[in-house]
Motif scaffolding. Sequence first.
Motif, mmCIF file in Angstrom:
data_model
loop_
_atom_site.group_PDB
_atom_site.id
_atom_site.type_symbol
_atom_site.label_atom_id
_atom_site.label_comp_id
_atom_site.label_asym_id
_atom_site.label_seq_id
_atom_site.Cartn_x
_atom_site.Cartn_y
_atom_site.Cartn_z
ATOM 1 N N PRO A 141 -4.862 11.134 0.253
ATOM 2 C CA PRO A 141 -5.505 9.934 0.814
ATOM 3 C C PRO A 141 -5.008 8.640 0.168
ATOM 4 O O PRO A 141 -4.883 7.627 0.849
ATOM 5 C CB PRO A 141 -6.996 10.173 0.521
ATOM 6 N N LEU A 142 -4.716 8.687 -1.162
ATOM 7 C CA LEU A 142 -4.208 7.478 -1.817
ATOM 8 C C LEU A 142 -2.837 7.093 -1.272
ATOM 9 O O LEU A 142 -2.550 5.908 -1.042
ATOM 10 C CB LEU A 142 -4.124 7.705 -3.328
ATOM 11 N N VAL A 143 -1.998 8.111 -1.060
ATOM 12 C CA VAL A 143 -0.665 7.835 -0.522
ATOM 13 C C VAL A 143 -0.764 7.247 0.884
ATOM 14 O O VAL A 143 -0.058 6.290 1.240
ATOM 15 C CB VAL A 143 0.182 9.124 -0.517
ATOM 16 N N VAL A 144 -1.657 7.784 1.690
ATOM 17 C CA VAL A 144 -1.831 7.266 3.050
ATOM 18 C C VAL A 144 -2.303 5.817 3.009
ATOM 19 O O VAL A 144 -1.827 4.961 3.757
ATOM 20 C CB VAL A 144 -2.826 8.144 3.829
ATOM 21 N N LEU A 145 -3.235 5.501 2.104
ATOM 22 C CA LEU A 145 -3.742 4.132 1.991
ATOM 23 C C LEU A 145 -2.631 3.168 1.572
ATOM 24 O O LEU A 145 -2.484 2.070 2.133
ATOM 25 C CB LEU A 145 -4.895 4.088 0.984
ATOM 26 N N LEU A 146 -1.831 3.580 0.578
ATOM 27 C CA LEU A 146 -0.724 2.723 0.149
ATOM 28 C C LEU A 146 0.291 2.531 1.268
ATOM 29 O O LEU A 146 0.848 1.434 1.430
ATOM 30 C CB LEU A 146 -0.044 3.335 -1.079
ATOM 31 N N ALA A 147 0.560 3.578 2.036
ATOM 32 C CA ALA A 147 1.499 3.460 3.150
ATOM 33 C C ALA A 147 0.989 2.473 4.196
ATOM 34 O O ALA A 147 1.765 1.679 4.750
ATOM 35 C CB ALA A 147 1.732 4.826 3.780
ATOM 36 N N ILE A 148 -0.303 2.482 4.456
ATOM 37 C CA ILE A 148 -0.878 1.549 5.428
ATOM 38 C C ILE A 148 -0.751 0.114 4.924
ATOM 39 O O ILE A 148 -0.377 -0.798 5.672
ATOM 40 C CB ILE A 148 -2.352 1.910 5.711
ATOM 41 N N ILE A 149 -1.040 -0.098 3.631
ATOM 42 C CA ILE A 149 -0.929 -1.451 3.058
ATOM 43 C C ILE A 149 0.516 -1.933 3.125
ATOM 44 O O ILE A 149 0.793 -3.085 3.500
ATOM 45 C CB ILE A 149 -1.438 -1.451 1.607
ATOM 46 N N LEU A 150 1.474 -1.062 2.767
ATOM 47 C CA LEU A 150 2.877 -1.432 2.798
ATOM 48 C C LEU A 150 3.331 -1.775 4.214
ATOM 49 O O LEU A 150 4.082 -2.735 4.431
ATOM 50 C CB LEU A 150 3.729 -0.295 2.232
ATOM 51 N N ALA A 151 2.875 -1.001 5.190
ATOM 52 C CA ALA A 151 3.250 -1.266 6.580
ATOM 53 C C ALA A 151 2.744 -2.625 7.044
ATOM 54 O O ALA A 151 3.463 -3.377 7.708
ATOM 55 C CB ALA A 151 2.707 -0.156 7.480
#
Length: 535
Positions: A141-151
């Motif tokens: 879930p942390l990786v998914v959240l960071l990916a969303i922020i980066l996008a």
Amino acid sequence: MFRIPKVDPDAESSDSERTAVFRAVKPKPAADSASADSASAEPKSAEPKAAPAAPKASTFVPLRSDEAGQPPKPKTAEAAAPKAPAPKPASTAASDRTERTTQQPLPPKPPLDMLADLTNNPPPPPSPLRTAIRRFKIYFPLVVLLAIILAVVQLVRPLPQPKLVMSAKSSYTFGGSKPELPWPSEGQAYMAAAGLGTLGQSGEQKPVPIASVTKSMTAYIILRDHPFKKGEQGQMIDVDKTAETEGKKNNSTDNESTLDTVKEGDKISEHDAIAALMIPSANNIARLLARWDSGSQEAFVKKMNDTAKELGMTNTTYTDPSGLDATTVSTAEDQVKLGLRLVEMDALLEITSKPSWTDPSGKSWRNWNGLVPYNDSLGIKTGTTTKAGGNLLFAAQKKVGKTNQLIVGAVLGQHKPPIIDSVLAASKQLMIATQKALEGAPVVRKGDLVGYVDDGLGGQTPVVATADVQAVGWAGLTVNVKLADGGGQIPQTAKAGTEIGVLTVGEGASQVKVPVALQSDLAAPGIGSKLTRVG
């Protein structure tokens, strides 16, 4: 263990006695039992308590144990360990509540052990797979959240400014060998084309007297510091007593070239003063312009030498504004450097390209440069004295394609009499040969791909020439080819055919410029390009 007192089976007993015995043998908690065993081998009798009013029930209580009379067995670890208390009758509930208050609560168990107690299953043993799965559940879930922020950050970042990049060759070389020019047999000479470079030179480039060719620098400084446009007269200049007096030297033993029609108190325009300087070569007007510009001839001469240094004329020394002094020296190469600046002044070429000039009094004066108006000659300045010989700084033009090419040459030190005719003849041969050497060659055709627009994120939109591009030069010459934007920023989007820059061939007066346009639509970068960009 609980011991039951011996009872004679043959003895009769009443119900009340049996009840008393039943109460006496009531089991105690394990903790009380263990402490009792350590104190005495004999059990302590419990005080009989009043039984609650309830219906009697027949309960078999053995009054005798097979272990009765046997010596006590040694205690073992199992016996010493506390055991779970056995279920008690309802009559002893109140007593149990009292006894529980003396026990300490157990520490809480780990969650997995509690879960195992509830499910009656032991916790699973740890393994690399189970550890990996547990970490995946935590970090995914942390990786998914960071990916969303980066996008989101990538999508809202400003787009880079598009750039125009040239894909065509950056130079063009004319085929053949460099042309051989008819150089004079004496003195020195130098030949160049504006924006293209040097065609060659002859003789040793050493400083020699240049006579009235000096007036070219005087005219350059006046037009640079007091400019006027072609067709204008410029500022009005007061004629002083010195200019009038020096004007009479053309009829004296000095035999100077002067303008003898000026009088003190008259006014002469800049245009006419430059014409008197360059056509009849009036020394008195050269000195008048020096005093008008700098206050004195000495101050003006300093300005002449400073300007020579600025132009890179390293072998030139000026000592007077007219060139009458033999101490004013230069080289053909240095004079061509000055001439390349003079041909950029349209107001000057308008004057020097005329075969004659009429002064304000109505007197007509012949141009000593006999090359004009023939063979597209633009004149500039002659200079002849006995010591200096015949000297000429000349310019000419040639139409090549859609361009007007300018050439500049200098011939110094021609002493064959008549010296003016000798220098004119040598200069004419160089001028005509150079004009013939100039030619055009196609570098790019209309529609040819010359570059592309780079959007900064990997996208490239092709750019094509909108017309034929012709280079101007001579055999063996290499000219530069450049692609640049039109002076403004390139848009993020544009339709096909939009002019987006300029293709330039050559330098200076020989430049050929053609607009370039988009071959296809210029589109902004897509979402994929925005998300994957780096930097």
